[in-house]
Scaffold this motif. Structure first.
Motif, PDB file in Angstrom:
ATOM      1  N   ALA A  83      11.628  -1.151  -7.647  1.00 41.21           N
ATOM      2  CA  ALA A  83      12.049   1.067  -6.792  1.00 41.21           C
ATOM      3  C   ALA A  83      11.151   1.831  -7.905  1.00 41.21           C
ATOM      4  O   ALA A  83      10.008   2.263  -8.197  1.00 41.21           O
ATOM      5  N   ILE A  84      11.254   1.155  -9.894  1.00 41.78           N
ATOM      6  CA  ILE A  84      11.139   1.953 -10.608  1.00 41.78           C
ATOM      7  C   ILE A  84       9.124   1.676 -10.383  1.00 41.78           C
ATOM      8  O   ILE A  84       8.661   2.194 -10.780  1.00 41.78           O
ATOM      9  N   GLN A  85       9.062  -0.029 -10.375  1.00 44.71           N
ATOM     10  CA  GLN A  85       7.571  -0.540 -10.658  1.00 44.71           C
ATOM     11  C   GLN A  85       6.889   0.149  -9.254  1.00 44.71           C
ATOM     12  O   GLN A  85       5.793   1.328  -9.822  1.00 44.71           O
ATOM     13  N   ALA A  86       7.165   0.607  -7.938  1.00 41.94           N
ATOM     14  CA  ALA A  86       6.465   0.867  -7.391  1.00 41.94           C
ATOM     15  C   ALA A  86       6.666   2.428  -7.033  1.00 41.94           C
ATOM     16  O   ALA A  86       4.977   2.756  -6.574  1.00 41.94           O
ATOM     17  N   TYR A  87       7.475   3.109  -7.470  1.00 41.68           N
ATOM     18  CA  TYR A  87       7.325   4.442  -8.064  1.00 41.68           C
ATOM     19  C   TYR A  87       6.463   4.918  -9.009  1.00 41.68           C
ATOM     20  O   TYR A  87       5.096   5.731  -8.574  1.00 41.68           O
ATOM     21  N   ASN A  88       5.952   4.082 -10.144  1.00 45.59           N
ATOM     22  CA  ASN A  88       5.377   4.505 -11.030  1.00 45.59           C
ATOM     23  C   ASN A  88       4.000   3.495 -10.050  1.00 45.59           C
ATOM     24  O   ASN A  88       2.941   4.675 -10.717  1.00 45.59           O
ATOM     25  N   LYS A  89       3.919   3.240  -9.805  1.00 46.79           N
ATOM     26  CA  LYS A  89       2.845   2.599  -9.639  1.00 46.79           C
ATOM     27  C   LYS A  89       1.582   3.517  -7.565  1.00 46.79           C
ATOM     28  O   LYS A  89       0.958   3.271  -7.089  1.00 46.79           O
TER      29      LYS A  89
ATOM     30  N   SER B 223       0.779  -1.590   0.133  1.00 47.73           N
ATOM     31  CA  SER B 223       0.125   0.044  -0.496  1.00 47.73           C
ATOM     32  C   SER B 223       0.940   1.271  -0.235  1.00 47.73           C
ATOM     33  O   SER B 223       2.090   0.976   0.406  1.00 47.73           O
ATOM     34  N   PRO B 224       0.193   2.522   0.091  1.00 50.87           N
ATOM     35  CA  PRO B 224       0.850   3.447   0.007  1.00 50.87           C
ATOM     36  C   PRO B 224       1.785   3.516   0.605  1.00 50.87           C
ATOM     37  O   PRO B 224       1.359   4.046   2.043  1.00 50.87           O
ATOM     38  N   CYS B 225       3.055   4.517   0.560  1.00 52.85           N
ATOM     39  CA  CYS B 225       3.572   4.442   1.561  1.00 52.85           C
ATOM     40  C   CYS B 225       4.661   6.028   1.602  1.00 52.85           C
ATOM     41  O   CYS B 225       4.622   6.182   0.316  1.00 52.85           O
ATOM     42  N   ASP B 226       5.387   6.545   2.875  1.00 55.82           N
ATOM     43  CA  ASP B 226       6.101   7.764   3.213  1.00 55.82           C
ATOM     44  C   ASP B 226       7.349   7.855   2.432  1.00 55.82           C
ATOM     45  O   ASP B 226       7.856   8.837   1.537  1.00 55.82           O
ATOM     46  N   ILE B 227       8.080   6.498   2.071  1.00 50.47           N
ATOM     47  CA  ILE B 227       9.884   6.229   2.013  1.00 50.47           C
ATOM     48  C   ILE B 227       9.640   4.995   0.850  1.00 50.47           C
ATOM     49  O   ILE B 227       9.161   3.972   1.718  1.00 50.47           O
ATOM     50  N   LEU B 228      10.835   5.194  -0.137  1.00 46.16           N
ATOM     51  CA  LEU B 228      10.424   3.470  -0.690  1.00 46.16           C
ATOM     52  C   LEU B 228      12.300   3.607  -0.750  1.00 46.16           C
ATOM     53  O   LEU B 228      13.416   4.280  -0.536  1.00 46.16           O
ATOM     54  N   PHE B 229      12.142   2.894   0.289  1.00 49.39           N
ATOM     55  CA  PHE B 229      13.915   2.273   0.441  1.00 49.39           C
ATOM     56  C   PHE B 229      14.791   0.787   0.646  1.00 49.39           C
ATOM     57  O   PHE B 229      13.675   0.145   0.522  1.00 49.39           O
ATOM     58  N   VAL B 230      16.017   1.799  -0.620  1.00 52.48           N
ATOM     59  CA  VAL B 230      16.385   0.342  -1.506  1.00 52.48           C
ATOM     60  C   VAL B 230      17.239   0.081  -0.915  1.00 52.48           C
ATOM     61  O   VAL B 230      18.380   1.290  -1.379  1.00 52.48           O
ATOM     62  N   PHE B 231      17.097  -0.753  -0.176  1.00 44.94           N
ATOM     63  CA  PHE B 231      18.656  -1.859  -0.184  1.00 44.94           C
ATOM     64  C   PHE B 231      19.964  -2.085  -1.498  1.00 44.94           C
ATOM     65  O   PHE B 231      19.072  -1.948  -2.079  1.00 44.94           O
ATOM     66  N   ALA B 232      20.404  -2.051  -0.936  1.00 47.47           N
ATOM     67  CA  ALA B 232      21.927  -1.876  -2.230  1.00 47.47           C
ATOM     68  C   ALA B 232      21.904  -3.582  -2.545  1.00 47.47           C
ATOM     69  O   ALA B 232      21.758  -4.228  -2.441  1.00 47.47           O
ATOM     70  N   GLY B 233      22.888  -3.574  -4.245  1.00 45.78           N
ATOM     71  CA  GLY B 233      23.240  -4.741  -4.762  1.00 45.78           C
ATOM     72  C   GLY B 233      23.040  -3.770  -6.119  1.00 45.78           C
ATOM     73  O   GLY B 233      23.242  -2.993  -6.449  1.00 45.78           O
ATOM     74  N   THR B 234      23.260  -4.869  -6.695  1.00 44.78           N
ATOM     75  CA  THR B 234      23.878  -4.901  -8.049  1.00 44.78           C
ATOM     76  C   THR B 234      23.023  -5.349  -9.434  1.00 44.78           C
ATOM     77  O   THR B 234      22.582  -5.143 -10.606  1.00 44.78           O
ATOM     78  N   HIS B 235      22.172  -6.139  -8.621  1.00 45.99           N
ATOM     79  CA  HIS B 235      20.782  -6.854  -9.397  1.00 45.99           C
ATOM     80  C   HIS B 235      20.079  -6.379  -9.915  1.00 45.99           C
ATOM     81  O   HIS B 235      19.614  -5.301  -9.384  1.00 45.99           O
ATOM     82  N   SER B 236      19.604  -5.966 -10.987  1.00 40.76           N
ATOM     83  CA  SER B 236      18.740  -5.171 -11.973  1.00 40.76           C
ATOM     84  C   SER B 236      17.040  -4.729 -10.829  1.00 40.76           C
ATOM     85  O   SER B 236      17.006  -3.944 -11.348  1.00 40.76           O
ATOM     86  N   GLY B 237      16.648  -5.817  -9.736  1.00 44.97           N
ATOM     87  CA  GLY B 237      15.677  -5.922  -9.187  1.00 44.97           C
ATOM     88  C   GLY B 237      15.491  -4.960  -8.759  1.00 44.97           C
ATOM     89  O   GLY B 237      14.651  -4.378  -8.360  1.00 44.97           O
ATOM     90  N   HIS B 238      16.332  -4.514  -7.801  1.00 40.90           N
ATOM     91  CA  HIS B 238      16.807  -3.486  -6.701  1.00 40.90           C
ATOM     92  C   HIS B 238      16.743  -2.227  -7.313  1.00 40.90           C
ATOM     93  O   HIS B 238      15.303  -1.239  -6.967  1.00 40.90           O
ATOM     94  N   TRP B 239      16.252  -1.382  -9.007  1.00 44.39           N
ATOM     95  CA  TRP B 239      15.789  -0.364  -9.146  1.00 44.39           C
ATOM     96  C   TRP B 239      14.963  -0.731  -9.937  1.00 44.39           C
ATOM     97  O   TRP B 239      13.609   0.379 -10.102  1.00 44.39           O
ATOM     98  N   GLU B 240      14.800  -2.441 -10.800  1.00 44.42           N
ATOM     99  CA  GLU B 240      13.273  -2.061 -11.332  1.00 44.42           C
ATOM    100  C   GLU B 240      12.068  -2.441 -10.554  1.00 44.42           C
ATOM    101  O   GLU B 240      11.226  -1.870 -10.843  1.00 44.42           O
TER     102      GLU B 240
END
Length: 203
Positions: free
Chosen positions: A50-56, A31-48
């Protein structure tokens, strides 16, 4: 140092159920949150993710974590941010730290760049089999009033996907999940994350 792929015991059906809920967390509708916390990593899932959550519309501000990765010769947070910006997310909506080298430091250094007392709800993004340990790290070090929602992605190892519904059917899945459980026990003992209330019987 606990191996990422330790030798595993035989698991009963009940132990598999408990390991799944501890390591992957119980599933919760995002559900909508105040902040998206992206844990570190080099797997494309980290940004994919995050982008999906932001766009939703699940969050309009992001905290991106991750310091220098010598094997990849890059700063993990900056690599993630480059993909976020490329996807159309404004840099003004992104807060980051680039000093951390592990999950605990992801959280501790994020506290240096953002005041978590000002929010109530955090959506955190990570590999699905790491969700339990990363959730417990957030619980241990961020304000107690915060609610945390897992928004994770499944990782592949040598072409084998490790997910909550199939991890126990592959050797790599069993090893990765068992290693995460052992780390939750060990880091809980050290105080790096919130310890389990009880260990799984027989393990």
């Amino acid at each position: 140092m606990i191996s990422k792929e330790p030798e595993t015991p035989q698991f009963t059906a009940e132990q598999i159920r408990e390991l799944t809920n501890i390591v992957f967390l119980e599933e919760k509708q995002p559900s909508p949150c105040d902040i998206l916390f992206v844990f570190a990593g080099t797997h494309s899932g980290h940004w994919e993710k995050a982008i999906q959550a932001y766009n939703k519309g699940l969050g309009n501000k992001l905290i991106v974590t991750g310091g220098y990765n010598s094997k990849m010769n890059l700063y993990e947070s900056r690599e993630i941010i480059s993909h976020l910006v490329e996807a159309g997310i404004s840099e003004k909506d992104i807060i980051f730290e680039d000093k951390s080298s592990n999950t605990l430091e992801n959280v501790l250094f994020a506290k240096e760049v953002f005041n978590f007392e000002t929010i109530n709800k955090v959506l955190f993004i990570c590999k699905s089999y790491a969700a339990g340990s990363q959730y417990r790290t957030l619980l241990q070090h961020l304000p107690r009033h915060l609610e945390f929602i897992n928004y994770s992605f499944d990782a592949k190892f040598n072409g084998i996907t490790v997910a909550r519904d199939n991890w126990h059917s592959s050797e790599i899945g069993r090893k990765r999940v068992w290693g995460q459980y052992l780390r939750i026990i060990e880091y809980g003992r050290k105080g790096d994350l919130q310890p389990l209330k009880r260990r799984i019987e027989g393990l």
